[in-house]
Design a protein around this motif. Structure first.
Motif, PDB file in Angstrom:
ATOM      1  N   HIS A  75      27.639  92.015  86.510  1.00 50.45           N
ATOM      2  CA  HIS A  75      27.312  91.179  87.660  1.00 50.45           C
ATOM      3  C   HIS A  75      26.759  89.860  87.142  1.00 50.45           C
ATOM      4  CE1 HIS A  75      25.371  89.755  91.353  1.00 50.45           C
ATOM      5  NE2 HIS A  75      26.250  90.532  91.971  1.00 50.45           N
ATOM      6  N   LYS A  76      26.945  88.794  87.891  1.00 57.73           N
ATOM      7  CA  LYS A  76      26.479  87.484  87.441  1.00 57.73           C
ATOM      8  C   LYS A  76      24.961  87.423  87.275  1.00 57.73           C
ATOM      9  CE  LYS A  76      26.738  85.680  92.128  1.00 57.73           C
ATOM     10  NZ  LYS A  76      27.424  84.743  93.004  1.00 57.73           N
ATOM     11  N   ASN A  77      24.222  88.358  87.898  1.00 56.70           N
ATOM     12  CA  ASN A  77      22.768  88.387  87.728  1.00 56.70           C
ATOM     13  C   ASN A  77      22.346  89.168  86.486  1.00 56.70           C
ATOM     14  OD1 ASN A  77      22.941  91.104  88.354  1.00 56.70           O
ATOM     15  ND2 ASN A  77      21.831  90.972  90.266  1.00 56.70           N
ATOM     16  N   GLY A  78      23.317  89.696  85.718  1.00 57.97           N
ATOM     17  CA  GLY A  78      23.024  90.410  84.477  1.00 57.97           C
ATOM     18  C   GLY A  78      23.074  91.921  84.586  1.00 57.97           C
ATOM     19  N   ALA A  79      23.296  92.449  85.782  1.00 55.67           N
ATOM     20  CA  ALA A  79      23.376  93.906  85.951  1.00 55.67           C
ATOM     21  C   ALA A  79      24.632  94.441  85.259  1.00 55.67           C
ATOM     22  CB  ALA A  79      23.397  94.272  87.427  1.00 55.67           C
ATOM     23  N   ILE A  80      24.500  95.609  84.651  1.00 53.99           N
ATOM     24  CA  ILE A  80      25.601  96.260  83.951  1.00 53.99           C
ATOM     25  C   ILE A  80      25.712  97.675  84.502  1.00 53.99           C
ATOM     26  CG2 ILE A  80      26.465  97.017  81.700  1.00 53.99           C
ATOM     27  CD1 ILE A  80      24.501  94.825  80.539  1.00 53.99           C
ATOM     28  N   LYS A  81      26.927  98.072  84.906  1.00 53.45           N
ATOM     29  CA  LYS A  81      27.123  99.400  85.478  1.00 53.45           C
ATOM     30  C   LYS A  81      28.358 100.052  84.874  1.00 53.45           C
ATOM     31  CE  LYS A  81      24.821  98.461  89.787  1.00 53.45           C
ATOM     32  NZ  LYS A  81      24.808  98.633  91.215  1.00 53.45           N
ATOM     33  N   LEU A  82      28.313 101.360  84.846  1.00 50.33           N
ATOM     34  CA  LEU A  82      29.432 102.167  84.370  1.00 50.33           C
ATOM     35  C   LEU A  82      30.130 102.747  85.594  1.00 50.33           C
ATOM     36  CD1 LEU A  82      30.642 103.203  81.707  1.00 50.33           C
ATOM     37  CD2 LEU A  82      29.058 105.117  81.827  1.00 50.33           C
ATOM     38  N   CYS A  83      31.461 102.686  85.633  1.00 50.84           N
ATOM     39  CA  CYS A  83      32.189 103.186  86.801  1.00 50.84           C
ATOM     40  C   CYS A  83      33.340 104.093  86.375  1.00 50.84           C
ATOM     41  CB  CYS A  83      32.710 102.029  87.647  1.00 50.84           C
ATOM     42  SG  CYS A  83      34.061 101.110  86.893  1.00 50.84           S
ATOM     43  N   ASP A  84      34.069 104.578  87.356  1.00 46.91           N
ATOM     44  CA  ASP A  84      35.259 105.414  87.207  1.00 46.91           C
ATOM     45  C   ASP A  84      34.934 106.776  86.606  1.00 46.91           C
ATOM     46  OD1 ASP A  84      37.747 106.490  87.180  1.00 46.91           O
ATOM     47  OD2 ASP A  84      38.635 105.018  85.827  1.00 46.91           O
ATOM     48  N   PHE A  85      34.502 107.666  87.466  1.00 45.78           N
ATOM     49  CA  PHE A  85      34.157 109.010  87.055  1.00 45.78           C
ATOM     50  C   PHE A  85      35.284 109.989  87.389  1.00 45.78           C
ATOM     51  CE2 PHE A  85      30.293 106.668  87.377  1.00 45.78           C
ATOM     52  CZ  PHE A  85      29.547 107.116  86.305  1.00 45.78           C
ATOM     53  N   GLY A  86      36.503 109.491  87.453  1.00 47.13           N
ATOM     54  CA  GLY A  86      37.645 110.308  87.833  1.00 47.13           C
ATOM     55  C   GLY A  86      37.899 111.494  86.921  1.00 47.13           C
ATOM     56  N   ILE A  87      37.592 111.354  85.637  1.00 42.94           N
ATOM     57  CA  ILE A  87      37.814 112.477  84.722  1.00 42.94           C
ATOM     58  C   ILE A  87      36.504 112.931  84.092  1.00 42.94           C
ATOM     59  CG2 ILE A  87      40.215 111.927  84.270  1.00 42.94           C
ATOM     60  CD1 ILE A  87      39.362 110.756  81.577  1.00 42.94           C
ATOM     61  N   ALA A  88      35.391 112.601  84.718  1.00 42.13           N
ATOM     62  CA  ALA A  88      34.094 113.088  84.240  1.00 42.13           C
ATOM     63  C   ALA A  88      34.067 114.605  84.390  1.00 42.13           C
ATOM     64  CB  ALA A  88      32.968 112.455  85.044  1.00 42.13           C
ATOM     65  N   ALA A  89      33.234 115.252  83.586  1.00 44.45           N
ATOM     66  CA  ALA A  89      33.184 116.715  83.621  1.00 44.45           C
ATOM     67  C   ALA A  89      31.752 117.199  83.485  1.00 44.45           C
ATOM     68  CB  ALA A  89      34.030 117.304  82.499  1.00 44.45           C
TER      69      ALA A  89
END
Length: 95
Positions: free
Chosen positions: A58-72
């Motif tokens: 994000h432009k404010n510096g936030a960092i996120k992890l996404c796409d849990f489609g194959i998480a287990a």
């Protein structure tokens, strides 16, 4: 979120021949490792598809992890042994 790590590099940095500053890469790495540790410790989940497209910025510096489609779930032995993942980013032992 503003963009993903891959698009930031491909659309903005690479055309201008700019490399990621080491300080920024360190912050992204720490954020991703903390997210993975949180998932494992608090929810018993492994992500299994960490790649630049799944790291959102994000432009404010936030960092996120996404796409849990194959998480287990760690207890799901069948899911843990499956070969599902993005092959380009798999570790050598998985290939």
């Amino acid at each position: 979120m503003t963009t993903c790590l891959k698009k930031l590099y491909k659309n903005y940095l690479q055309p201008q021949d700019i490399k990621f500053p080491e300080q920024i890469l360190c912050k992204i790495t720490v954020a991703v490792v903390e997210a993975l540790k949180y998932l494992e410790d608090e929810h018993g989940i492994i992500h299994r598809d960490v790649k630049p497209e799944n790291i959102l910025l994000h432009k404010n510096g936030a960092i996120k992890l996404c796409d849990f489609g194959i998480a287990a779930k760690l207890s799901d032995e069948k899911a843990m042994k499956s070969g599902i993942a993005t092959m380009l980013y798999c570790s050598p032992e998985r290939l």
